[in-house]
Every structure is written in structure tokens, then in C-alpha cells.
Scaffold this motif. Structure first.
Motif, PDB file in Angstrom:
ATOM      1  N   GLU A 164      15.926  29.276  13.343  1.00  0.00           N
ATOM      2  CA  GLU A 164      16.271  30.569  12.759  1.00  0.00           C
ATOM      3  C   GLU A 164      16.079  31.647  13.812  1.00  0.00           C
ATOM      4  O   GLU A 164      15.212  31.522  14.666  1.00  0.00           O
ATOM      5  N   PRO A 165      16.855  32.728  13.763  1.00  0.00           N
ATOM      6  CA  PRO A 165      17.943  33.003  12.825  1.00  0.00           C
ATOM      7  C   PRO A 165      19.170  32.155  13.122  1.00  0.00           C
ATOM      8  O   PRO A 165      19.434  31.838  14.285  1.00  0.00           O
ATOM      9  N   ALA A 166      19.866  31.761  12.085  1.00  0.00           N
ATOM     10  CA  ALA A 166      21.036  30.910  12.248  1.00  0.00           C
ATOM     11  C   ALA A 166      22.049  31.570  13.174  1.00  0.00           C
ATOM     12  O   ALA A 166      22.320  32.762  13.075  1.00  0.00           O
ATOM     13  N   GLY A 167      22.579  30.771  14.104  1.00  0.00           N
ATOM     14  CA  GLY A 167      23.550  31.278  15.069  1.00  0.00           C
ATOM     15  C   GLY A 167      22.946  31.597  16.420  1.00  0.00           C
ATOM     16  O   GLY A 167      23.674  31.851  17.378  1.00  0.00           O
ATOM     17  N   CYS A 176      28.784  31.352  17.297  1.00  0.00           N
ATOM     18  CA  CYS A 176      27.691  31.872  16.482  1.00  0.00           C
ATOM     19  C   CYS A 176      28.016  31.748  14.998  1.00  0.00           C
ATOM     20  O   CYS A 176      27.199  31.276  14.196  1.00  0.00           O
ATOM     21  N   LEU A 177      29.213  32.158  14.616  1.00  0.00           N
ATOM     22  CA  LEU A 177      29.613  32.078  13.210  1.00  0.00           C
ATOM     23  C   LEU A 177      29.787  30.626  12.768  1.00  0.00           C
ATOM     24  O   LEU A 177      29.448  30.266  11.638  1.00  0.00           O
ATOM     25  N   GLN A 180      26.546  29.050  11.877  1.00  0.00           N
ATOM     26  CA  GLN A 180      26.072  29.496  10.571  1.00  0.00           C
ATOM     27  C   GLN A 180      26.822  28.792   9.447  1.00  0.00           C
ATOM     28  O   GLN A 180      26.222  28.436   8.422  1.00  0.00           O
ATOM     29  N   ARG A 183      25.427  25.388   9.085  1.00  0.00           N
ATOM     30  CA  ARG A 183      24.140  25.444   8.397  1.00  0.00           C
ATOM     31  C   ARG A 183      24.336  25.537   6.878  1.00  0.00           C
ATOM     32  O   ARG A 183      23.534  25.020   6.107  1.00  0.00           O
ATOM     33  N   LEU A 230      28.350  36.518   7.098  1.00  0.00           N
ATOM     34  CA  LEU A 230      27.575  35.940   8.195  1.00  0.00           C
ATOM     35  C   LEU A 230      27.048  37.044   9.107  1.00  0.00           C
ATOM     36  O   LEU A 230      27.491  38.184   9.039  1.00  0.00           O
ATOM     37  N   GLU A 231      26.100  36.673   9.962  1.00  0.00           N
ATOM     38  CA  GLU A 231      25.493  37.640  10.882  1.00  0.00           C
ATOM     39  C   GLU A 231      26.090  37.463  12.274  1.00  0.00           C
ATOM     40  O   GLU A 231      25.840  36.447  12.932  1.00  0.00           O
ATOM     41  N   PRO A 234      22.708  37.624  15.578  1.00  0.00           N
ATOM     42  CA  PRO A 234      21.447  37.145  14.991  1.00  0.00           C
ATOM     43  C   PRO A 234      20.200  37.679  15.675  1.00  0.00           C
ATOM     44  O   PRO A 234      19.131  37.703  15.070  1.00  0.00           O
TER      45      PRO A 234
END
Length: 452
Positions: A164-167, A176-177, A180, A183, A230-231, A234
Motif C-alpha cells: 500500500e498505497p495501491a499503485g 499505476c492504474l 490498482q 488489486r 482510482l488514485e 498514490p
């Protein structure tokens, strides 16, 4: 998931540690030493006014056993006490310990059962992340710096990307996306769009995406809803952009007998000494458990001291090369800055260009003209063909000076400015002058004209 230790050539813990400390700023190094002191009783930060009293022998073995059992996370527990169940809540804590991305990653590693070398490898990669949490430096370059292979770093990268953080640890936005989505176990159009059609999605070309993927428009719209949740950055949650950084110069340059001499700011580089009480205890104790524990801590402390020494030598060597290339700046000022690439400094030092990038990261140089980041001394050529002997920084300053001194009732056109700059030894096209003027946020001649 576990890292394997049979990769060759082997990435040693000392190499990882040395590279990691090299890219630390002075403040980050100070924080690292303070954290280290919390879990290593032999580490005594030099800025401490008084050495703490040593504990009595009663119960010493029990205390050291407790320290050893909690070694990996003890530094966090002692600093923050009882924390909230969601560690991300610490990211915006005012005062006290502020969470950083590297620290947050370190907190998750004990669950993987890694040995010290494997842990340091993951932390090495974590320290190379940018502000967004991306690992944009190619693995091959990182491996070259560390004297190993990209293949040897891949298991550590897999671990990093599973945290964590995811990505975190992705090389770009798309990856990155995608990390996520993986996940979340999301497949279908969302994953395909993230991989190949992000730009089209940003331009709302839903029908074109649907046609290329061969899916109904409704699925594309649903995929967009998922992607927007999504972030994209991250690592951004761990940044405090409103804070004004306190700058500690790493290098001081002074003129001695006509020569420019760079030196490490003595007494300003964070470091530590070895606690005399525990060193004496190591020699005198008959308790094997105490001796084994303190021996390991002594080895760790000596290793960090060596890495800090290497960090100082490398930064100083880089500063010496920069001063050699940019003597005009130190004698005349910013207007004498020459074009200089990191590749030029790397060649003079005999290291890889990415090593120079790590050296100059958040390092500062102080001279009689002020305090400057080391990155300030790298400047591209003023001209697009790269043939100008003047750097772009100096060219901007010259252009600004010419405009400042012009007749306000009859301001100079871009072409006349180009002619004047050529006369000063900086041959630029009218288009480049206009570009530089825009970068300085200065209006054109008509916008600068004053009715007097």
C-alpha cells in the motif's frame, strides 16, 4: 511472495545503503539517524548535548531481548506511541512524526519475513520513488548504480508493487492504474482502456473506444466511472507542499588565494558517534545474548558511518567538478553560467548519469553569492542547436537585463532584442527570444510601451 537470494551479481546491503544515503537530503539524513538511534542503542546523534545515562545491569538482558524482538518497528512505536488503526491518517499529522512514503512502506515489510538485505533492497527502490510514488528511473540504471543486474532487482520491485498505497512503484500512470485494477480484480474494458486508451478517455471519445474494443458504449461509461475512482498519484498523500523547507547547505565554496575551494560544511552534516556505555558493555558482558545483540548493532552502526563518509566524499567530488565547470558563476554571478549537463559531470567523475542525479537531489551549495541547489548549476545551451557557449539561465538573465534597461517609450522588438543579445555573444533567433520572454512572463513590445 518472497525474494530469492541467489541472483548474481549479488546486491550487497552495504551497496544499497550507500546509494540510499547518497540521495538523502541533509534533513532526511538527520531524520534517518534519529530513527536509527531509536532501535540501535550504540547510535548517539552528535547534536545531543548530553549522553543519556546507561541503564543498570538489572534487567538489561530482558530489555535488549525486547528491543531485538521489536527491532523492525520499534522506531515507530517509540516515536508515536499508540497510533490510529489507519496509518494513512498520520500523513497529515501536525507536529511530531509526519508519515513519509518510505516510512509507510517500511512498516509493511515485516509481514513478508525478509532478511535484512532483502528489506534494504525494497527500501532502496522505495527511496527512488518520485513525489507521486512512481519509479520512473529504469531498473537497468538503478542496477548499474548498485553494481548488480535489473533481474536481481525485479523480485524487490514485485514486493514494492504489492504494498500500500495501491499503485506505488509503477513506472507511469497507465501502469499505476492497472496495478490498482488488478488489486480490485477488475478486468474487461477498464483494464484495456487503462492500457491503451487513456488519452482517448481523457478526451471523452467514448464511441471511438467502444468501437475499437468491440463493446457497448454503456460498458465504456462504466469503465470510466471505475477508473475515475482510482488514485493517479498514490504517493501524493504523503507530501506537505504547504511547508517551507529548511535548507541546510551541504557544500561551502570560498576563494582562497585566487582558487575556488569547495568543502563539506563541518559540523553541519548529520552524523553520530558510538555510545561508550554500550561499547564497554559489549567488551565486558558475559551474557552471550547481550554480546550477540550488541555485536550486530555495532556492525550496523559502523556500516552506516562508513556510508555517511562515502556520501560526503561523493557529494564533495561532484561539487568540485561543478565548480571546475562553472568558475565564471562564482567569480561573476549567474549571468556567467555555462551550459552543463549531468552527463558531463558524470563523465568527469567516472560514474553513471543517474548517480549524479541522486547526488544533486535536494543538496545545496553556499557561496558568497547565496545558497543554491546543486541542480541550479545544470543548464542547457541557450540555443536549440546546442552550439551556444551561454547557458539558458544566463540567456534569460541577459534578456531580462536588456528589457529592464530599454527605453520604456520605445521598447525593443523581439528581433532587436535578438540583435542585442547576439552582440553580447548569445546568438538567438527571434522565435527563441520570444519564447524566453514568455517564460519570464514579460509582455511583448506593445505590452511594455509606456506613454511618457
Amino acid at each position: 511472495m518472497k525474494l530469492t537470494a541467489n541472483q548474481t551479481p549479488r546486491l550487497t546491503q552495504q551497496q544499497i545503503q550507500t546509494i540510499r544515503l547518497l540521495q538523502f537530503s541533509a534533513l532526511e539524513l538527520e531524520e534517518y539517524i534519529r530513527d536509527l538511534a531509536l532501535e540501535n542503542p550504540l547510535v548517539e546523534p552528535d547534536e545531543a548535548a548530553f549522553a543519556p545515562e546507561g541503564p543498570s545491569d538489572d534487567g538489561l538482558s530482558a530489555k535488549l531481548r525486547w528491543l531485538e524482538e521489536n527491532d523492525r518497528q520499534n522506531q515507530f512505536y517509540q516515536r508515536i506511541g499508540e497510533e490510529e488503526s489507519d496509518p494513512l491518517a498520520l500523513a497529515s499529522t501536525e507536529g511530531g512524526l509526519e508519515e513519509t512514503l518510505v516510512r509507510f512502506i517500511a512498516r509493511q515489510l515485516p509481514a513478508f519475513g525478509l532478511d535484512d538485505e532483502q528489506t534494504q533492497t525494497v527500501l532502496f527502490l522505495a527511496a527512488c520513488l518520485d513525489r507521486n510514488g512512481y519509479l520512473t528511473t529504469p531498473l537497468e540504471e538503478l542496477a548499474q548504480d548498485a553494481g548488480t543486474t535489473a533481474e536481481a532487482l525485479k523480485p524487490a520491485l514485485d514486493i514494492l508493487r504489492s504494498l500500500e498505497p495501491a499503485g506505488v512503484g509503477a513506472s507511469d500512470l497507465s501502469q499505476c492504474l492497472l496495478l490498482q485494477l488488478e488489486r480490485l480484480a477488475v478486468t474487461g474494458p477498464a483494464a484495456a482502456i487503462v492500457q491503451d486508451h487513456l488519452e482517448a478517455l481523457a478526451r471523452h471519445r467514448y464511441r471511438a473506444i467502444a468501437a475499437k474494443l468491440g463493446v457497448p458504449l454503456e460498458q465504456v461509461m462504466e469503465a470510466e466511472r471505475i477508473i475515475r475512482q482510482l488514485e493517479p498519484r498514490p504517493g501524493a498523500v504523503f507530501q506537505q507542499p504547504e511547508q517551507v523547507p529548511y535548507v541546510i547547505p551541504d557544500i561551502y565554496v570560498e576563494e582562497v588565494d585566487g582558487a575556488l575551494i569547495p568543502s563539506i560544511r563541518q559540523g553541519r552534516t548529520p552524523t553520530f558517534h558510538l555510545n561508550g556505555y554500550y561499547r564497554e558493555l559489549l567488551d565486558q558482558s558475559d551474557d552471550k545474548e547481550v554480546k550477540d545483540y550488541l555485536s550486530a548493532k555495532l556492525q550496523q552502526a559502523n556500516s552506516v558511518l562508513w556510508s555517511i563518509g562515502q556520501r560526503e566524499k561523493t557529494i564533495l567530488r561532484c561539487a568540485q567538478v561543478i565548480v571546475q565547470f562553472q568558475q565564471g558563476f562564482f567569480l561573476k554571478g549567474p549571468e556567467a553560467l555555462l551550459p552543463l549537463r549531468m552527463a558531463d559531470v558524470a563523465g568527469a567523475m567516472g560514474v553513471h548519469e543517474s548517480t549524479v542525479s541522486r547526488i544533486v537531489r535536494e543538496k545545496y551549495l553556499q557561496c558568497d553569492k547565496g545558497i543554491y541547489p546543486l541542480s541550479y548549476f545544470f543548464s542547457r545551451s541557450a540555443t536549440e542547436d546546442g552550439k551556444s557557449g551561454m547557458g539558458s539561465t544566463a540567456a534569460h538573465l541577459l534578456l531580462e537585463k536588456l528589457i529592464r534597461e530599454e527605453d520604456k517609450a520605445h521598447p525593443l522588438s523581439d528581433q532587436k532584442l535578438a540583435d542585442k543579445m547576439k552582440a553580447e555573444g548569445c546568438s538567438l533567433s527571434r522565435r527563441t527570444v520570444a519564447k524566453y520572454r514568455d517564460e519570464l512572463h514579460i509582455p511583448d513590445a506593445a505590452g511594455r510601451k509606456e506613454n511618457i
